[in-house]
Design a protein around this motif. Sequence first.
Motif, PDB file in Angstrom:
ATOM      1  N   CYS A  65       0.834  -1.213   0.000  1.00 27.91           N
ATOM      2  CA  CYS A  65       0.000   0.000   0.000  1.00 27.91           C
ATOM      3  C   CYS A  65       0.863   1.255   0.000  1.00 27.91           C
ATOM      4  N   VAL A  75      -5.411   3.609  -2.816  1.00 30.22           N
ATOM      5  CA  VAL A  75      -5.419   2.207  -2.404  1.00 30.22           C
ATOM      6  C   VAL A  75      -6.495   1.979  -1.352  1.00 30.22           C
ATOM      7  N   ASP A  77      -7.546  -1.368   1.258  1.00 28.49           N
ATOM      8  CA  ASP A  77      -7.267  -2.753   1.652  1.00 28.49           C
ATOM      9  C   ASP A  77      -8.404  -3.274   2.503  1.00 28.49           C
ATOM     10  N   ILE A  99      -5.574  -6.103  -1.650  1.00 29.98           N
ATOM     11  CA  ILE A  99      -5.251  -4.726  -2.018  1.00 29.98           C
ATOM     12  C   ILE A  99      -6.058  -4.376  -3.269  1.00 29.98           C
TER      13      ILE A  99
END
Length: 176
Positions: A65, A75, A77, A99
């Motif tokens: 990340c 990004v 997650d 991700i």
Amino acid sequence: MPWCPKCRAEYREGVIRCSTCDVPLVDTLPEYTAEPQQETALPDGMTKPIAVFTAANRLEAETVCELLRTQGITVLDRPAAFRQIQAYAEADARFGVEILVDAADTARARVLIDEMKAGLQEQPPDEEELARLAEEQALEMPAQQAEDDASFRLLPVVAAVIAAALVLLYFVTNRM
């Protein structure tokens, strides 16, 4: 038979309110309609999230990340689904992290991740470098005050109760 319109539980005749939901019961249930699922809030700049990598653990996920963020890629997650974790070699099912990036950044993100993995395979970090990085990270973290654990304070009390119960049991069994 009466039914609860909320939890859909069936009751015996004569009951007029649901004991769980506290709503009046009905003679027939309405047609079941699934409630719409809440969508995950996407970060700014992400319209269509695409999974580009499944990390084996949180540390690997944070590394990937950070790499993507430094390159200007938004990004997101999230915990990986079990089937994805199984497919990932040597992944621990408790810590798998998926991700996601925006569809427009997918190709660039995958190239960056592949370059990072190739670089680590060519020149893995030595133990001294890892120890230095861990020490730097520990120095950056604020000091946390140790808290007393209540279970340790109760340990003598629990031990005394058990001892008293054993003594009582001894005297009761020897009287018979």
